[in-house]
Write a protein that holds these residues in place. Sequence first.
Motif, PDB file in Angstrom:
ATOM      1  N   THR A   3       0.809  -1.212   0.000  1.00  0.00           N
ATOM      2  CA  THR A   3       0.000   0.000   0.000  1.00  0.00           C
ATOM      3  C   THR A   3       0.846   1.267   0.000  1.00  0.00           C
ATOM      4  N   TYR A   4       2.122   1.167   0.313  1.00  0.00           N
ATOM      5  CA  TYR A   4       2.980   2.349   0.399  1.00  0.00           C
ATOM      6  C   TYR A   4       3.360   2.818  -1.004  1.00  0.00           C
ATOM      7  N   PRO A   5       3.518   4.138  -1.218  1.00  0.00           N
ATOM      8  CA  PRO A   5       3.908   4.641  -2.544  1.00  0.00           C
ATOM      9  C   PRO A   5       5.130   3.927  -3.095  1.00  0.00           C
ATOM     10  N   ASN A   6       5.045   3.503  -4.349  1.00  0.00           N
ATOM     11  CA  ASN A   6       6.156   2.748  -4.920  1.00  0.00           C
ATOM     12  C   ASN A   6       7.277   3.691  -5.345  1.00  0.00           C
ATOM     13  N   PRO A   7       8.511   3.196  -5.352  1.00  0.00           N
ATOM     14  CA  PRO A   7       9.673   4.043  -5.645  1.00  0.00           C
ATOM     15  C   PRO A   7      10.067   4.082  -7.112  1.00  0.00           C
TER      16      PRO A   7
END
Length: 208
Positions: A3-7
């Motif tokens: 769920t965390y913003p992808n890099p």
Amino acid sequence: PETYPNPHGRKDMPKFWIPIIALYHGCRLNEICQLDVNDIVQEKGIPCININDNGEDKSLKNKGSNRIIPIHPKLLDMGFLIYVEYQRREHKKKLFDLVRIKNGMYGRPVQAWFARYLDKIGITGKDKVFHSFRHTFETMATEKKIPPQYQNAICGWAEQGIGQRVYAHKKDIKIMLEELSKIDYPINRELNALGKEFMDSYAARWKE
């Protein structure tokens, strides 16, 4: 990590790094968002963040907010300096590609995004905001018995009393790093996975 913003996308870099910086350093949101690439410096061979108001687009809460703090080893492990070097190679002035609201701060769009992100992952409550990272850091620093004068130096809190203010100017960056390194959260596996994903992504960019 799911769920965390992808890099992978450049537009997600502020969302990827800014919460992690706040979690491990207790910085205020706008202190992070307004950083220049050149604010990532070396002090006695230690990678540091120079939090300052040098520039018309920068501001700080008070004099005590102006400080140089070591970069937590967790960020180094995750490849933060690789990102900094990439921004430098791209001739970027700002560390993060953010748009400053007219007569406002760089942090406003990130604050709005983070509120939506918390709603998306089911974290609700008026006390659950970006500034909670600062409170979380303070709680962890106290649990790890980091001396108050070092907590103040890292977070930019006003020193209490003349004695502490004088002592604050004598703090050694190496000792500050030792104290900061005590900050540890039970999310190492998740952060390691994010770091690997980030470094794999940027390894491909270096070859471009």
